[in-house]
Design an enzyme around this catalytic site. Structure first.
Site, PDB file in Angstrom:
ATOM      1  CE1 TYR A  54      19.607 -22.776  -6.713  1.00 27.77           C
ATOM      2  CE2 TYR A  54      21.585 -23.811  -5.879  1.00 27.77           C
ATOM      3  CZ  TYR A  54      20.315 -23.345  -5.669  1.00 27.77           C
ATOM      4  OH  TYR A  54      19.750 -23.441  -4.428  1.00 27.77           O
ATOM      5  CG  HIS A  91      15.131 -26.995  -6.535  1.00 30.69           C
ATOM      6  ND1 HIS A  91      15.968 -26.351  -7.419  1.00 30.69           N
ATOM      7  CD2 HIS A  91      15.205 -26.260  -5.389  1.00 30.69           C
ATOM      8  CE1 HIS A  91      16.528 -25.303  -6.833  1.00 30.69           C
ATOM      9  NE2 HIS A  91      16.069 -25.223  -5.606  1.00 30.69           N
TER      10      HIS A  91
END
Length: 272
Positions: free
Chosen positions: A54, A109
């Site tokens: 992010y 992730h």
């Protein structure tokens, strides 16, 4: 009834609802991100989710500092996203950006983060837990095959697997959920409210509207309550302060078993 916590295999108590941070690319992005996260914490969120990918862990760190809350009152989840860097290198950078001494939950992730080396990648994740840099380790978006591969080689089982989870995908998810339950892996659920903005001709939306009317709740609160009934750790996100408060208030919406089953059936487009 307020949102509760779920006990993970090592005894850690993880808040059942999390606020997911997201990248902000517009002008003034840092201020908006910090303000957004700060309001989430003020609304009652104590579980904040971010990720290396992010690019906003420093914003999360600023919001943590601005909250003034003791470290033990916040649960921080972040993720190893860049497979070109080791889990430890990535984790130490994340700790620095977040301004923390440890991460509560550190997650792989994506399946592709491992670059095909699932056993080796998980071993290095386990090393982080054994060094005390992280308290729990988990997975994100891992399907049944790769989850089983991790389980074949692990010393420490994944505490959580974050997956796409809502009524429209429930049927396809059942084999993975059964595997996770067998091995004590908690369900992390993201995009629980996706059916509300997804173009769908299923019977789910009318069912949600009917149930919401009876509970004097909103459709998104009903979906969150449905996921709660499945013992999910729910990852939400919003830029709306009003919606954040609504998510927290959803902790007071407790569906009866028949309504949970009705949503299950409607998600499979079984008209009732």
């Amino acid at each position: 009834m307020p949102w509760r916590s779920i006990t993970l295999p090592n005894g850690s108590s993880i808040p059942q609802i999390a606020f997911g941070s997201a990248p902000r690319r517009s002008e003034g992005a840092q201020v908006k991100s910090v303000d957004n996260l700060t309001h989430a914490i003020r609304s009652g969120f104590r579980h904040i989710d971010t990720a290396q990918q992010y690019g906003n862990e420093d914003f999360v760190g600023a919001a943590i500092q601005a909250s003034g809350l003791p470290r033990h009152e916040l649960w921080i989840t972040t993720k190893w996203s860049d497979g070109n860097k080791s889990p430890e290198e990535s984790c130490r950078v994340s700790l620095s950006k977040l301004g923390l001494d440890y991460i509560d939950l550190y997650i792989v992730h994506h399946e592709w983060t491992c670059q095909g080396d699932f056993a080796g990648s998980w071993r290095r994740m386990e090393d982080l837990a054994e060094k005390g840099l992280v308290r729990n380790i988990g997975l994100s978006a891992f399907g049944l095959e790769k989850t089983r591969e991790i389980l074949q080689h692990c010393r420490i089982k994944p505490a959580v697997n974050m997956i796409l989870f809502h009524p429209n995908v429930l049927k396809d998810t059942l084999p993975l959920l059964a595997c996770m339950k067998q091995h004590g892996i908690a369900l992390g659920a993201y995009s629980v409210c996706k059916p509300l903005w997804q173009d769908s001709q299923s019977s789910l939306l009318p069912a949600l509207e009917d149930i919401a009317g009876r509970y004097q709740a909103t459709a998104d609160q009903i979906l969150l309550s449905w996921a709660r009934a499945k013992d999910a750790i729910i990852f939400t996100s919003s830029t709306s302060n009003e919606r954040m408060q609504g998510y927290m208030q959803a902790g007071d919406v407790i569906l009866d078993d028949e309504d949970v089953r009705r949503i299950d059936r409607a998600g499979q487009n079984i008209r009732i």
